[in-house]
Design an enzyme around this catalytic site. Structure first.
Site, mmCIF file in Angstrom:
data_model
loop_
_atom_site.group_PDB
_atom_site.id
_atom_site.type_symbol
_atom_site.label_atom_id
_atom_site.label_comp_id
_atom_site.label_asym_id
_atom_site.label_seq_id
_atom_site.Cartn_x
_atom_site.Cartn_y
_atom_site.Cartn_z
ATOM 1 N N LYS A 140 -2.622 11.892 -5.249
ATOM 2 C CA LYS A 140 -3.336 12.007 -6.519
ATOM 3 C C LYS A 140 -2.944 13.303 -7.225
ATOM 4 O O LYS A 140 -3.037 14.386 -6.650
ATOM 5 C CB LYS A 140 -4.856 11.995 -6.289
ATOM 6 C CG LYS A 140 -5.402 10.638 -5.916
ATOM 7 C CD LYS A 140 -6.892 10.700 -5.582
ATOM 8 C CE LYS A 140 -7.758 10.779 -6.805
ATOM 9 N NZ LYS A 140 -9.199 10.662 -6.452
ATOM 10 N N ILE A 141 -2.493 13.160 -8.464
ATOM 11 C CA ILE A 141 -2.121 14.313 -9.284
ATOM 12 C C ILE A 141 -2.868 14.203 -10.612
ATOM 13 O O ILE A 141 -2.838 13.151 -11.251
ATOM 14 C CB ILE A 141 -0.600 14.338 -9.549
ATOM 15 C CG1 ILE A 141 0.177 14.444 -8.227
ATOM 16 C CG2 ILE A 141 -0.230 15.497 -10.475
ATOM 17 C CD1 ILE A 141 1.682 14.385 -8.401
#
Length: 368
Positions: A140-141
């Site tokens: 997750k970014i």
């Protein structure tokens, strides 16, 4: 098997659980949700891990071992979270194989404190990917301005990405472009595009929370008629943008080499306002090739009384645009709303991380 959840899955919605704990894994609860509740993925965040650690004794042995090894809070968090995520990936491996890599995914995020540091985000993503060591992982970014090039570079390394913290349509457009650029980099790097997957996590309920607050403060007599409508309208227009982007020539060239579309993921789908239907962010956002990541309370509510009435998105674009136009007429500044939500979103992620650090610090201290 929950028939309502199965109907939702059959309508093209991948059901992901927005929660994870070692207890869920070790008691077989997660496996049971996969078997009987059509759950095909898991998302995590620092708050979820902080809650799991605070409530569970199942971490004590690992924390004790890490404390004795002299590990600090950051090293302990890394070890604990990657262990849970790796084990969850293994629970979902059969789903991953059965869906050709589309589902069976577990997401773990880079430290929120890195949201505005491109190089550190890339390094953290690579480190998490290597440590978990599972093909069905999503990194997750956050979709900050600095996050966009990091997203492209990480994808270019053949790492699958869950882009999170998307509130606005302009930001979403930039995220989809970052995904396409990442695929182009991956192709140039000789990566197999068919193995790279991504979702774009578009937040829903928080949009209503912020806009409803502004509507309630408005002196316009029409404002009350728009309460609780913005989040779903905004998400529907995001799906329209998704359809347009992935019907374009840029993606077509990549698709010829096996590339996958970046699926829209509806996040923040637990209802914040008790006056609203508790399944509205699920029922009203049914559309093909989407993901809905739900807290267990929402999952159970839908299993009990959720309704699937077919595609609720692609047939309602004009209605959604009208809602947004009406909001502007009563003085709601959409750009300011999105800017506020993005800023607060990063702040909340950092606060959650600080909560996790504090929890781990306490756990380590108790072992000394």
């Amino acid at each position: 098997m929950s028939e309502r959840l199965k109907a939702l899955a059959d309508a093209g919605v991948s059901i992901w659980l927005d929660d994870l704990s070692r207890e869920r894994i070790e008691t077989g609860n997660l496996a049971d949700l996969v078997k009987n509740s059509s759950v095909v993925g898991v998302t995590t965040n620092p708050t979820i891990f902080a809650t799991a650690l605070a409530d569970g004794e199942r971490y004590d042995a690992q924390v004790r071992e890490l404390a004795q090894a002299g590990k600090d809070e950051a090293e302990t968090i890394f070890a604990i979270t990657t262990t849970d995520v790796r084990d969850a990936c293994d629970v979902l491996k059969d789903t991953f194989d059965a869906t050709g890599g589309v589902d069976g995914r577990v997401s773990i995020e880079v430290s929120p404190g890195l949201a505005h540091d491109e190089a550190a985000t890339i390094a953290s993503a690579k480190e998490l990917w290597a440590e978990v060591g599972r093909d069905n992982l999503f990194i997750k970014i956050p979709a900050t301005t600095e996050g966009a090039p990091a997203i492209s570079d990480v994808l270019g390394e053949g790492i699958s990405v869950n882009v999170t913290l998307i509130f606005g349509l302009d930001r979403y457009d930039a995220v989809m472009d970052a995904y396409l650029e990442g695929l182009e980099k991956a192709k140039a790097n000789g990566k197999d595009l068919s193995k790279i997957h991504s979702v774009a996590s578009f937040f829903v309920s928080r949009v209503d929370t912020e806009i409803d607050k502004r509507l309630e403060a408005s002196g316009d007599p029409q404002a009350a008629n728009l309460l609780g409508l913005a989040g779903i309208a905004n998400a529907r227009l995001a799906y329209q943008a998704y359809e347009k982007k992935f019907a374009g020539e840029r993606f077509a060239a990549l698709a010829a080499d096996g590339a996958n579309t970046q699926r829209p993921l509806w996040a923040s789908t637990g209802v914040k306002n008790p006056d609203y239907r508790d399944t509205m962010y699920v029922t009203d956002l049914v559309a093909p090739n989407t993901v809905n990541t739900m807290p267990e309370k929402t999952l159970q509510a839908f299993a009990d009384h959720g309704e699937v009435a077919g595609d609720q998105v692609t047939t309602k674009y004009a209605e959604a645009q009208q809602v947004m136009d009406d909001l502007a007429k009563v003085g709601v500044d959409y750009d300011d709303v999105i800017e506020t939500l993005e800023r607060e979103g990063v702040q909340k992620f950092v606060a959650s991380w600080d909560e996790l650090v504090a929890t781990v610090k306490g756990q380590l201290g108790s072992q000394k």
